[in-house]
Design a protein around this motif. Structure first.
Motif, short mmCIF file in Angstrom:
data_model
loop_
_atom_site.label_atom_id
_atom_site.label_comp_id
_atom_site.label_asym_id
_atom_site.label_seq_id
_atom_site.Cartn_x
_atom_site.Cartn_y
_atom_site.Cartn_z
N ARG A 337 -0.86 -2.03 5.17
CA ARG A 337 -0.50 -0.61 5.19
C ARG A 337 0.73 -0.37 4.31
NH1 ARG A 337 -1.24 1.60 11.38
NH2 ARG A 337 -2.94 0.23 11.99
N ILE A 338 1.70 -1.27 4.39
CA ILE A 338 2.94 -1.09 3.64
C ILE A 338 2.72 -1.30 2.15
CG2 ILE A 338 5.23 -2.06 3.25
CD1 ILE A 338 5.37 -2.63 6.24
N THR A 339 1.89 -2.30 1.79
CA THR A 339 1.73 -2.65 0.38
C THR A 339 0.63 -1.88 -0.32
OG1 THR A 339 0.24 -4.47 1.00
CG2 THR A 339 2.59 -4.98 0.77
N SER A 340 0.00 -0.94 0.37
CA SER A 340 -1.07 -0.17 -0.26
C SER A 340 -0.55 0.61 -1.46
CB SER A 340 -1.68 0.81 0.75
OG SER A 340 -2.50 1.74 0.09
N PRO A 341 -1.27 0.57 -2.60
CA PRO A 341 -0.84 1.34 -3.76
C PRO A 341 -0.92 2.84 -3.54
CG PRO A 341 -3.02 0.38 -4.11
CD PRO A 341 -2.48 -0.23 -2.85
N LYS A 342 -1.58 3.28 -2.48
CA LYS A 342 -1.65 4.71 -2.19
C LYS A 342 -0.34 5.26 -1.62
CE LYS A 342 -6.63 5.17 -1.53
NZ LYS A 342 -7.69 5.70 -0.64
N ASN A 343 0.52 4.35 -1.14
CA ASN A 343 1.80 4.80 -0.57
C ASN A 343 2.72 5.31 -1.68
OD1 ASN A 343 1.06 4.07 2.03
ND2 ASN A 343 1.91 2.01 1.86
N LYS A 344 3.22 6.52 -1.52
CA LYS A 344 4.17 7.08 -2.47
C LYS A 344 5.61 6.74 -2.07
CE LYS A 344 1.18 10.94 -3.80
NZ LYS A 344 1.05 12.41 -3.90
N ALA A 345 5.81 6.52 -0.79
CA ALA A 345 7.16 6.18 -0.32
C ALA A 345 7.06 5.43 0.99
CB ALA A 345 8.00 7.43 -0.13
N ILE A 346 8.07 4.58 1.25
CA ILE A 346 8.16 3.87 2.52
C ILE A 346 9.52 4.19 3.13
CG2 ILE A 346 8.21 1.61 3.63
CD1 ILE A 346 6.51 0.56 1.35
N VAL A 347 9.49 4.68 4.36
CA VAL A 347 10.72 5.06 5.05
C VAL A 347 10.97 4.06 6.17
CG1 VAL A 347 11.91 6.83 6.35
CG2 VAL A 347 10.35 7.49 4.50
N THR A 349 13.30 3.04 9.39
CA THR A 349 14.23 3.59 10.36
C THR A 349 14.40 2.59 11.50
OG1 THR A 349 12.65 4.67 11.85
CG2 THR A 349 13.22 5.85 9.83
N GLU A 350 15.26 2.95 12.44
CA GLU A 350 15.45 2.10 13.62
C GLU A 350 14.54 2.52 14.76
OE1 GLU A 350 19.55 2.21 14.63
OE2 GLU A 350 20.22 1.16 12.84
N ASP A 351 13.73 3.55 14.53
CA ASP A 351 12.81 4.02 15.58
C ASP A 351 11.69 3.01 15.76
OD1 ASP A 351 14.30 6.30 15.88
OD2 ASP A 351 13.15 7.40 14.34
N THR A 352 11.10 3.01 16.96
CA THR A 352 10.00 2.10 17.24
C THR A 352 8.66 2.70 16.85
OG1 THR A 352 9.83 2.97 19.51
CG2 THR A 352 11.20 1.01 19.15
N LYS A 353 8.59 4.01 16.66
CA LYS A 353 7.35 4.66 16.30
C LYS A 353 7.18 4.69 14.79
CE LYS A 353 7.11 7.68 20.37
NZ LYS A 353 7.00 9.09 20.84
N THR A 354 5.91 4.54 14.35
CA THR A 354 5.62 4.61 12.91
C THR A 354 5.05 5.98 12.58
OG1 THR A 354 3.40 3.75 13.26
CG2 THR A 354 5.15 2.15 12.77
N ILE A 355 5.21 6.36 11.35
CA ILE A 355 4.68 7.63 10.86
C ILE A 355 3.66 7.32 9.78
CG2 ILE A 355 5.21 9.82 9.74
CD1 ILE A 355 8.02 9.61 10.80
N ASN A 356 2.39 7.76 9.99
CA ASN A 356 1.33 7.50 9.02
C ASN A 356 1.14 8.73 8.14
OD1 ASN A 356 0.76 4.91 9.98
ND2 ASN A 356 -0.46 5.75 11.66
#
Length: 356
Positions: A337-347, A349-356
């Motif tokens: 998910r992180i390394t997908s070329p479709k990602n424009k940005a990766i944020v 944070t210290e939160d436990t929840k992810t944002i898709n």
């Protein structure tokens, strides 16, 4: 007979789905997406033709229906129970062995009088006549390949044909293999297909109807002979799939998540088996899966079509590598998910929840 398109309408989770059959059709999607509903709907339609022609009437009692995903067939209707005006519909585009142009066959299943089931179809259609032949089933439905019975007595053809139509193919594998062994042409065909996956594999039977109570099938692999139930799962799956296609040459083989609980190495054997069958026989395969390995292997195959289902509906697919499909399958890990070329940005944070 070659079936090219199928429409299933108002069956279980499905409102209406049309599929074009290639050599292999791969059904993918999350849980409760409609994959099993589609497979069951196809087999239900074909076995309803068998049921009606066996009884010789268009009105059947529920107990006369050969294949029932539920004890009350009225509940198979999408969203509500069947009535005399609202029921199931099926449409097949097919080409018979003697025809040059495809034809269409439609059938409807509704509630009949006195809680019976009414089947509306063209009894003189080539499809109806051919599909009604229980000795040469058009479809074989295998709801998982979890193993085989430890013992099998010799059964009549009628019992085997009914059991296979009911989706109990695992219970009659030795009976089918015994019939293949006793037919030299079928045995040669079986060995020629299985040898592409397991070179040198030979099946034999130790069974005398006058002396033996149970059928004993032996499998020789690499010079070592063992009883059928003692071989590995991957090999057993290959034998089972090749056996049913060799014995019956069905137009469609329906496999519902055969990869469940399989090690990736056995999943690869399963894929090789399916590809060999699709390229060496007339059988078309429709398979549902949650497996990333099976998806990756078949998605790149030119003779395979991907059907992505969600909430009982087909989803548009831009490409076979669409990451959304893998997310829906639960087959994509965090790194991908992180390394997908479709990602424009990766944020981060210290939160436990992810944002898709």
């Amino acid at each position: 007979m070659e079936i090219s398109t199928i429409t299933v309408e108002r069956f279980k989770r499905i409102q209406k789905i049309d599929i074009d059959l290639k050599n292999i059709t791969l059904l993918v999607g999350g849980n409760n997406s409609g994959k099993s509903s589609l497979l069951q709907g196809i087999h239900f339609a074909i076995t309803m033709i068998q049921s009606a022609r066996m009884i010789g009437t268009s009105t059947l009692a529920p107990d006369q229906v050969i294949f029932k995903p539920t004890n009350d067939p009225m509940l198979l209707h999408h969203g509500r129970a069947m009535t005399q005006s609202h029921g199931l519909k099926f449409d097949f585009t097919f080409k018979s062995d003697t025809a040059t142009e495809p034809s269409s066959f439609q059938m409807a299943v509704k509630r009949g009088k006195n809680a019976n089931i009414s089947v509306d179809m063209d009894w003189n259609s080539e499809f109806s006549i051919r599909a009604g032949d229980r000795t040469r089933p058009i479809s074989i439905f295998v709801p998982g390949l979890a193993g085989v019975a430890l013992r099998e007595e010799l059964r009549t053809d009628a019992i085997i044909n009914t059991g296979i139509a009911q989706g109990d193919s695992n219970l009659y594998l030795r009976n089918v293999l015994l019939r293949i062994i006793r037919n030299s042409d079928k045995l040669d065909r079986f060995h020629s297909i299985i040898a592409r996956i397991f070179p040198g594999l030979i099946i034999s039977a130790d069974y005398d109807e006058g002396r033996h109570h149970y059928i004993n099938i032996m499998v020789n692999v690499n010079g070592s002979s063992v009883p059928l139930e003692m071989i590995g799962t991957g090999c057993l799956q290959a034998i089972q799939i090749v056996a049913y296609t060799t014995m019956y040459n069905p137009a469609i083989l329906l496999l519902d998540e055969p990869d469940s609980h399989l090690h990736p190495s056995n999943q690869r054997l399963l894929i090789e088996t399916l590809i060999q069958i699709s390229t060496t026989t007339d059988t078309k395969i429709v398979i549902s899966t949650h497996s990333r390995h099976i998806f990756d292997a078949l998605a790149s195959n030119d003779e395979c079509d991907i059907v992505w289902l969600k909430n009982g509906e087909k989803q548009p697919i831009e490409s076979a590598s669409d990451l959304s499909i893998l997310l829906d399958l639960g087959a994509l890990d965090s790194f991908e998910r992180i390394t997908s070329p479709k990602n424009k940005a990766i944020v981060l944070t210290e939160d436990t929840k992810t944002i898709n």
